[in-house]
Every structure is written in structure tokens, then in C-alpha cells.
Motif scaffolding. Structure first.
Motif, PDB file in Angstrom:
ATOM      1  N   HIS A 503       0.730  -1.135  -0.076  1.00  0.00           N
ATOM      2  CA  HIS A 503      -0.069   0.191  -0.017  1.00  0.00           C
ATOM      3  C   HIS A 503       0.878   1.408  -0.011  1.00  0.00           C
ATOM      4  O   HIS A 503       1.809   1.302  -0.627  1.00  0.00           O
ATOM      5  CB  HIS A 503      -1.087  -0.325   1.158  1.00  0.00           C
ATOM      6  CG  HIS A 503      -2.080  -0.986   0.809  1.00  0.00           C
ATOM      7  ND1 HIS A 503      -3.285  -0.569   0.305  1.00  0.00           N
ATOM      8  CD2 HIS A 503      -2.273  -2.385   0.842  1.00  0.00           C
ATOM      9  CE1 HIS A 503      -4.123  -1.834  -0.105  1.00  0.00           C
ATOM     10  NE2 HIS A 503      -3.322  -2.874   0.368  1.00  0.00           N
ATOM     11  N   ASP A 504       0.307   2.350   0.714  1.00  0.00           N
ATOM     12  CA  ASP A 504       0.887   3.662   0.525  1.00  0.00           C
ATOM     13  C   ASP A 504       2.063   4.351   1.296  1.00  0.00           C
ATOM     14  O   ASP A 504       2.921   5.214   0.619  1.00  0.00           O
ATOM     15  CB  ASP A 504      -0.445   4.651   0.657  1.00  0.00           C
ATOM     16  CG  ASP A 504      -1.334   4.133  -0.583  1.00  0.00           C
ATOM     17  OD1 ASP A 504      -0.998   3.374  -1.380  1.00  0.00           O
ATOM     18  OD2 ASP A 504      -2.408   5.058  -0.598  1.00  0.00           O
ATOM     19  N   PHE A 505       2.299   3.854   2.282  1.00  0.00           N
ATOM     20  CA  PHE A 505       3.344   4.447   3.147  1.00  0.00           C
ATOM     21  C   PHE A 505       3.310   3.789   4.592  1.00  0.00           C
ATOM     22  O   PHE A 505       2.433   2.913   4.844  1.00  0.00           O
ATOM     23  CB  PHE A 505       3.066   6.169   3.624  1.00  0.00           C
ATOM     24  CG  PHE A 505       2.007   6.169   4.260  1.00  0.00           C
ATOM     25  CD1 PHE A 505       2.325   6.386   5.670  1.00  0.00           C
ATOM     26  CD2 PHE A 505       0.720   6.243   3.896  1.00  0.00           C
ATOM     27  CE1 PHE A 505       1.228   6.814   6.543  1.00  0.00           C
ATOM     28  CE2 PHE A 505      -0.536   6.352   4.792  1.00  0.00           C
ATOM     29  CZ  PHE A 505      -0.284   6.642   5.919  1.00  0.00           C
ATOM     30  N   PHE A 506       4.289   4.212   5.303  1.00  0.00           N
ATOM     31  CA  PHE A 506       4.585   3.732   6.613  1.00  0.00           C
ATOM     32  C   PHE A 506       5.400   4.791   7.299  1.00  0.00           C
ATOM     33  O   PHE A 506       5.684   5.793   6.737  1.00  0.00           O
ATOM     34  CB  PHE A 506       5.221   2.338   6.707  1.00  0.00           C
ATOM     35  CG  PHE A 506       6.588   2.573   6.603  1.00  0.00           C
ATOM     36  CD1 PHE A 506       7.540   2.558   7.440  1.00  0.00           C
ATOM     37  CD2 PHE A 506       6.948   2.397   5.133  1.00  0.00           C
ATOM     38  CE1 PHE A 506       8.871   2.310   7.148  1.00  0.00           C
ATOM     39  CE2 PHE A 506       8.419   2.160   4.942  1.00  0.00           C
ATOM     40  CZ  PHE A 506       9.219   2.538   5.748  1.00  0.00           C
ATOM     41  N   GLU A 507       5.567   4.698   8.774  1.00  0.00           N
ATOM     42  CA  GLU A 507       6.138   6.034   9.282  1.00  0.00           C
ATOM     43  C   GLU A 507       7.120   5.507  10.417  1.00  0.00           C
ATOM     44  O   GLU A 507       7.253   4.431  10.708  1.00  0.00           O
ATOM     45  CB  GLU A 507       5.041   6.954  10.071  1.00  0.00           C
ATOM     46  CG  GLU A 507       4.212   7.549   8.840  1.00  0.00           C
ATOM     47  CD  GLU A 507       3.401   8.603   9.435  1.00  0.00           C
ATOM     48  OE1 GLU A 507       2.737   9.315   8.693  1.00  0.00           O
ATOM     49  OE2 GLU A 507       3.134   8.754  10.787  1.00  0.00           O
ATOM     50  N   ILE A 519       9.584   2.045  14.444  1.00  0.00           N
ATOM     51  CA  ILE A 519       9.038   1.995  13.067  1.00  0.00           C
ATOM     52  C   ILE A 519       7.510   1.189  13.209  1.00  0.00           C
ATOM     53  O   ILE A 519       7.717   0.035  13.642  1.00  0.00           O
ATOM     54  CB  ILE A 519       9.861   1.198  11.915  1.00  0.00           C
ATOM     55  CG1 ILE A 519      11.256   1.889  12.138  1.00  0.00           C
ATOM     56  CG2 ILE A 519       9.289   1.241  10.398  1.00  0.00           C
ATOM     57  CD1 ILE A 519      12.289   1.072  11.009  1.00  0.00           C
ATOM     58  N   ALA A 520       6.828   1.850  12.568  1.00  0.00           N
ATOM     59  CA  ALA A 520       5.349   1.117  12.503  1.00  0.00           C
ATOM     60  C   ALA A 520       5.186   0.565  10.989  1.00  0.00           C
ATOM     61  O   ALA A 520       5.598   1.628  10.064  1.00  0.00           O
ATOM     62  CB  ALA A 520       4.148   1.937  12.953  1.00  0.00           C
ATOM     63  N   TYR A 521       4.669  -0.603  10.556  1.00  0.00           N
ATOM     64  CA  TYR A 521       4.928  -0.905   9.280  1.00  0.00           C
ATOM     65  C   TYR A 521       4.068  -2.184   9.163  1.00  0.00           C
ATOM     66  O   TYR A 521       3.255  -2.499  10.120  1.00  0.00           O
ATOM     67  CB  TYR A 521       6.276  -1.578   8.713  1.00  0.00           C
ATOM     68  CG  TYR A 521       7.003  -2.692   9.676  1.00  0.00           C
ATOM     69  CD1 TYR A 521       6.921  -3.682   9.240  1.00  0.00           C
ATOM     70  CD2 TYR A 521       7.435  -2.385  10.959  1.00  0.00           C
ATOM     71  CE1 TYR A 521       7.585  -4.958   9.990  1.00  0.00           C
ATOM     72  CE2 TYR A 521       7.914  -3.190  11.840  1.00  0.00           C
ATOM     73  CZ  TYR A 521       7.991  -4.540  11.317  1.00  0.00           C
ATOM     74  OH  TYR A 521       8.274  -5.467  12.066  1.00  0.00           O
ATOM     75  N   GLN A 522       3.821  -2.563   7.957  1.00  0.00           N
ATOM     76  CA  GLN A 522       2.919  -3.627   7.396  1.00  0.00           C
ATOM     77  C   GLN A 522       3.601  -4.817   7.068  1.00  0.00           C
ATOM     78  O   GLN A 522       4.438  -4.780   6.391  1.00  0.00           O
ATOM     79  CB  GLN A 522       2.002  -2.999   6.358  1.00  0.00           C
ATOM     80  CG  GLN A 522       1.006  -3.961   5.622  1.00  0.00           C
ATOM     81  CD  GLN A 522       0.235  -3.406   4.436  1.00  0.00           C
ATOM     82  OE1 GLN A 522       0.142  -2.050   4.223  1.00  0.00           O
ATOM     83  NE2 GLN A 522      -0.042  -4.351   3.284  1.00  0.00           N
ATOM     84  N   GLN A 523       2.748  -5.834   7.284  1.00  0.00           N
ATOM     85  CA  GLN A 523       3.325  -7.250   6.854  1.00  0.00           C
ATOM     86  C   GLN A 523       2.247  -8.126   6.305  1.00  0.00           C
ATOM     87  O   GLN A 523       1.052  -8.152   6.990  1.00  0.00           O
ATOM     88  CB  GLN A 523       3.999  -8.115   7.981  1.00  0.00           C
ATOM     89  CG  GLN A 523       4.338  -9.438   7.516  1.00  0.00           C
ATOM     90  CD  GLN A 523       4.690 -10.289   8.692  1.00  0.00           C
ATOM     91  OE1 GLN A 523       5.147  -9.996   9.886  1.00  0.00           O
ATOM     92  NE2 GLN A 523       4.729 -11.647   8.884  1.00  0.00           N
ATOM     93  N   ASN A 524       2.385  -8.868   5.109  1.00  0.00           N
ATOM     94  CA  ASN A 524       1.352  -9.246   4.370  1.00  0.00           C
ATOM     95  C   ASN A 524       1.548 -11.073   4.552  1.00  0.00           C
ATOM     96  O   ASN A 524       2.699 -11.329   4.544  1.00  0.00           O
ATOM     97  CB  ASN A 524       1.362  -9.252   2.933  1.00  0.00           C
ATOM     98  CG  ASN A 524       0.832  -7.871   2.718  1.00  0.00           C
ATOM     99  OD1 ASN A 524       0.587  -7.042   3.676  1.00  0.00           O
ATOM    100  ND2 ASN A 524       0.751  -7.333   1.461  1.00  0.00           N
TER     101      ASN A 524
END
Length: 548
Positions: A503-507, A519-524
Motif C-alpha cells: 500500500h501507500d506508506f509507513f512511518e 518503525i510502524a509498518y505492514q506485513q502481509n
């Protein structure tokens, strides 16, 4: 005349010729001494030149070693954590992967931190996983139906109506939900907007903290936005009923920055020119509040492409970085206000916003490739952006620009991490001592020695690196922050050149004392229960201790 000239020349020669053997020997010895002195001087010059070259090389090497030691900051990564669901909302039958039922489903996480190191995370809810139907078919689902939250048997991943809001009061070791964000069991028609907090139906949000450690959480409904305010590290909810922001038009992807005593900046992505401000144009609109979000200025457009905003927490400076236009190529520029963003709208005035400053070029138009800006109290402001001159699946570049005088003078250079690959959504954080971190979602095309580009089976990872006081052409060293792949390229993605899985971003944030990076982020992982060619998306946090 010729005879006279020859006579004079003969006399001159006689004057320098010596017949006395003793005198002749003395003069020859003097000449030898002079020649030896000249030779010695020549040897000394040659040795000095050679020594200079050697010393220059050694000094350069020593300087490079000093740069490595002083500038490149190693990071010790801790065990990543998944964001939790409320225990009473966990439903093993809702479609989540076995063993992951207790973790929050979402994407595009925002992260902020206060002066005491308390952490705050929000994330986009999965609008297609609020039950087996949707109130907005066909965009979000084939079957019409209601959204559900914390409702066993209704196949929902939601705990409450608002977007996720998690807090940590121990530096990211443990996580829970913010005050007022309790479960809201039932269907969407049961939402109690008079109660505020988690009852306010939202989609995605952003978080910022002002100089008094008040936490401002803006949660968009697409049609408008809700405001939430917290104190005491997210443990005290400061509002009553759901409070609308009353923006001019539909808003997607909200960006919020807070500074001073309740000064709030909201950068809204409307994508259109609202009728109230038909004299302006642009997809991004700037809203300004000096009373903690109770009211906002209106009608100030910031024309450009993808944009983000950052402000000093105590000082007066505010920065907006943008693509100059929604175009295939162009520039990246920065808008600067040195007076808290004051003076805009509703009249035709730029107020305290200065003419944009160009900090770099774009040779491509990456999919949702937000340029990102951040700053500190000492006048350091930095920008990073991804560029894709070869298209979505060609080799991407990454650029970095920094100013140490609030944006007057800039240094800009290429910091691309891979020989060939994708460096998506780079994000910057800056400490008060000018330590700068960059993190990004990375796909190295050279995995396993391959040279075959964007193909199925390749793995995305979270990367990050940090430099102390970087200057032009300094080299960044990036490491993998989480050894678990974030996503593996699928056959569908390869055939469709689809790079949007994360998707679009993380921070990211740096701790108040500058000793660790969060770091906050995404895992699929695993198949999505309601969407073809999509995976389940989980929100994680990782902390890296900086080896200073």
C-alpha cells in the motif's frame, strides 16, 4: 665595424678565461658544489612530492574511516511486535490466519511520539473485512450488507468503528488501545456518535503531538474528518461526542502536524477544487487552527502532486514537500513558513508561506510515491523521495536532501540502496542532535544473485539506516530491520506489474533522547478471505537501538 666587434668579444672571453691552475681548480670545485646542491634540492622536491601523495591517500583513508566511525550509526534491532486486538473481540472463525487471530488487521500505519517517549499508532482499517458484505458495493464488495465490529460470527476484523489507535508507554515493548477506544460490538447502525472515541466511524488517520504533549488524532471518514485529543500518553481522552472538522470537500489520506500550544496544521488530499474556493486549484488544501482544532482556516490551495507536512514542535517553522505536479516528470519542492503557517485564506493570500524551493528532480512518477519531509528544533530539515525513471517495475532510485538552516541552503544527492530494485515509501526522522534515519520498503532484484527483475518469489523487506549529520555524497548503509519478509511477489503481481501490495506508506520516529528508532509498518501473509489476489495485512512495530 666587424673588426671592432670581434675585438670586443675577444676581450670579453679573455676576461673570463683563467690560466692559473690553482684558481681554475678552485672554480671547478665551486661549480661541482653548486651542481650537487641543485641535485640535492631536486631530490628533496621529488621526495616531498611523493610523500605528499602518500600522506594525502592515508589522510583520505583515515578521514573515510573517521566518517564511518562517526557518521554511520549501527542499529541493533529488537524483536518485532504485532499490534493487538481487544481480547473480547478475537474470533477464530473470522478468516484470520491461525495463530494470528489476536492481531490487528490494517495497513498504511502512522506513528508519533511525545517528549516522554510514549508511542501512538493508527492504521487504515480493512474496509473489505468489516463483515462478509459492505454498505458500499460494488467498490468494496459484491454483496450488500452492514459493517460489523467485535461481533462473533460476523467475520469482521474490526474491534470498533474508529480507525485503529494503539499506544505504548514503555518504548514499544507492550501495546494496548488508547483511552476511549473500547470495543463497539454490533453493526454500524448501533454506533453512538454522542459518546465519541471509538464510536466515531472512521477509515484512516494521522497523529501528531504538540509542545505540551497533547496528542491530536485525525480520522478521516472520506466525507470529512473526526478529531480525537488525548493527554497523559494516550491514557486520558479529552473529548466528548464525535467532533467533525468541517473541511470543504471529501478528504483522502490526511496529514496532520502539531506545534506550540494547540497550533494544528492539516494537509488534506481532496484531489479537486472545491466550489467554495473556485478561484484556487489543486489536490491538496491547507487548513490552520490555533485553538487545538476547534476551528480551522479554509480555502488555501497548495498546488502540486503527492505531498506531506512537518512542523517544529516548539519553533515557528512549518514545511510542506510536494511533487511539483501530477506529472510523469518534474521536480520536488518545499514550501516554507517561518510563522506557524499563519495568514492563509479565505482571502487570496499566501500569508507566511514562501515561494516553493526546488530540492531535486523527478525522472518518473512512482505509484503513490510520497516525498517526505521532517525537521527538528535546531533548523535541520530533510526530504527524501523515491523515483522510478524506468517505470513501476524498472530499477528505482532514492534521493535525499538536507538543509541545516531551515531550508535556505540545500544539499541533495542520490542514496539509492540497490544496484537494481525497488525502494518504496522512504521515510525520514531527525533527532535534536542531527542524527537522521531513513527507512523504506525494499525489494532487491539481486536476491540470490538473480538478474531477472520483478518476478514472483522475490521478497520485500523493511530496511533502515542512520547517519550523524549527513552532508552531500555521504554514503548510507541500510540493514534489514525485520528478518521476516513483508511480502512475496506473486504470479499475478508479476504479470500485472503490480507493486502496491504494501500500500501507500509507513512511518518512523526517533526517541526524544535520540538513542533508538521506532518503525510502524505492514506485513502481509495468507490469503484475504474476501478479496482475490490480496493478502491479510497486519500492523507491526520494531525498535532499533542506535549504537552511539
Amino acid at each position: 665595424m666587424a673588426d671592432a666587434y670581434e675585438a670586443e668579444m675577444a676581450a670579453a672571453v679573455d676576461a673570463v678565461m683563467v690560466d692559473d691552475p690553482v684558481q681554475l681548480a678552485d672554480e671547478r670545485r665551486d661549480m661541482l658544489d653548486f651542481n650537487m646542491a641543485l641535485a640535492s634540492i631536486a631530490i628533496i622536491i621529488a621526495l616531498a612530492t611523493a610523500l605528499s601523495v602518500i600522506l594525502d591517500a592515508e589522510i583520505a583513508e583515515a578521514f573515510a574511516d573517521r566518517n564511518d566511525a562517526d557518521q554511520v550509526v549501527a542499529i541493533s534491532w529488537q524483536e518485532p511486535a504485532y499490534m493487538p486486538r481487544h481480547e473480547e473481540c478475537i474470533d477464530a472463525g473470522n478468516g484470520q490466519e491461525a495463530g494470528y487471530e489476536g492481531y490487528g488487521i490494517g495497513y498504511e500505519p502512522s506513528l508519533s511520539i511525545d517528549s516522554k517517549g510514549n508511542l501512538f499508532v493508527t492504521a487504515h482499517k480493512d474496509l473489505r473485512w468489516g463483515g462478509d458484505g459492505s454498505p458500499l458495493p460494488p467498490p468494496l464488495g459484491d454483496d450488500p450488507g452492514l459493517w460489523y465490529a467485535c461481533s462473533e460470527g460476523d467475520e469482521t476484523s474490526w474491534d470498533y468503528w474508529a480507525s485503529w489507535f494503539w499506544i505504548s508507554n514503555d518504548g514499544g515493548t507492550t501495546w494496548g488501545h488508547g483511552d476511549g477506544f473500547d470495543p463497539t460490538p454490533g453493526n454500524m447502525l448501533m454506533a453512538n456518535y454522542l459518546a465519541g472515541g471509538s464510536e466515531c466511524l472512521g477509515d484512516e488517520g494521522d497523529i501528531s503531538v504538540d509542545a505540551n504533549d497533547k496528542v491530536y488524532y485525525l480520522d478521516t471518514t472520506l466525507e470529512d474528518n473526526w478529531w480525537h485529543i488525548f493527554s497523559d500518553g494516550g491514557n486520558s481522552y479529552q473529548m466528548g461526542s464525535c467532533q467533525r472538522m468541517n473541511t470543504m470537500a471529501a478528504d483522502d489520506r490526511p496529514w496532520v502536524a502539531a506545534q506550540g500550544d494547540g497550533i494544528i496544521h492539516y494537509l488534506g488530499n481532496s484531489g479537486t477544487s472545491p466550489p467554495e474556493c473556485s478561484g484556487d486549484s489543486g489536490r491538496y488544501w491547507y487548513y490552520h487552527s490555533e485553538n487545538g482544532g476547534n476551528s480551522f482556516s479554509q480555502c488555501y490551495s497548495m498546488p502540486g502532486g503527492w505531498s506531506t507536512i512537518a512542523s517544529q514542535r516548539d519553533g515557528p517553522y512549518v514545511f510542506v514537500v510536494q511533487e511539483d505536479a501530477d506529472s510523469a516528470t518534474g521536480t520536488v519542492h518545499v514550501r516554507i513558513s517561518d510563522d506557524y503557517g499563519r495568514g492563509t485564506g479565505p482571502g487570496p493570500s499566501d500569508g507566511s508561506w514562501q515561494t516553493p524551493v526546488i530540492v531535486g528532480e523527478r525522472m518518473g512518477n512512482c505509484p503513490e510515491g510520497y516525498p517526505v519531509v521532517n525537521t527538528n528544533e535546531g533548523g535541520t530539515v530533510a526530504v527524501t523521495w523515491a523515483d522510478c525513471p524506468g517505470g513501476d517495475v524498472g530499477a528505482w532510485n532514492m534521493y535525499f536532501a538536507i538543509s541545516y538552516d531551515n531550508g535556505s541552503i540545500w544539499e541533495s544527492w542520490n542514496v539509492t540502496p540497490f544496484d537494481s530494485g525497488i525502494n518504496m515509501y522512504p521515510f525520514i526522522s531527525i533527532s535534536e542532535s542531527d542524527l537522521v534515519s531513513i527507512a523504506f520498503y525494499g525489494l532487491d532484484y539481486g536476491q540470490g544473485g538473480a538478474e531477472d527483475g520483478y518476478v514472483s518469489g522475490k521478497e520485500w523487506y523493511l530496511y533502515a539506516g542512520a547517519l550523524q549529520s549527513p552532508h552531500e555524497n555521504d554514503t548510507w548503509e541500510f540493514s534489514i530491520a525485520d528478518p521476516t519478509p513483508l511480502h512475496t511477489v506473486t504470479d499475478y503481481e508479476q504479470s500485472n506489474s503490480d507493486v502496491h501490495a504494501l500500500h501507500d506508506f509507513f512511518e518512523t520516529v526517533l526517541s526524544p533522547d535520540g538513542t533508538w528508532l521506532g518503525i510502524a509498518y505492514q506485513q502481509n501473509l495468507a490469503q484475504h478471505p474476501f478479496e482475490n489476489n490480496e493478502e491479510q495485512r497486519y500492523i507491526k512495530f520494531v525498535r532499533g537501538n542506535l549504537m552511539l
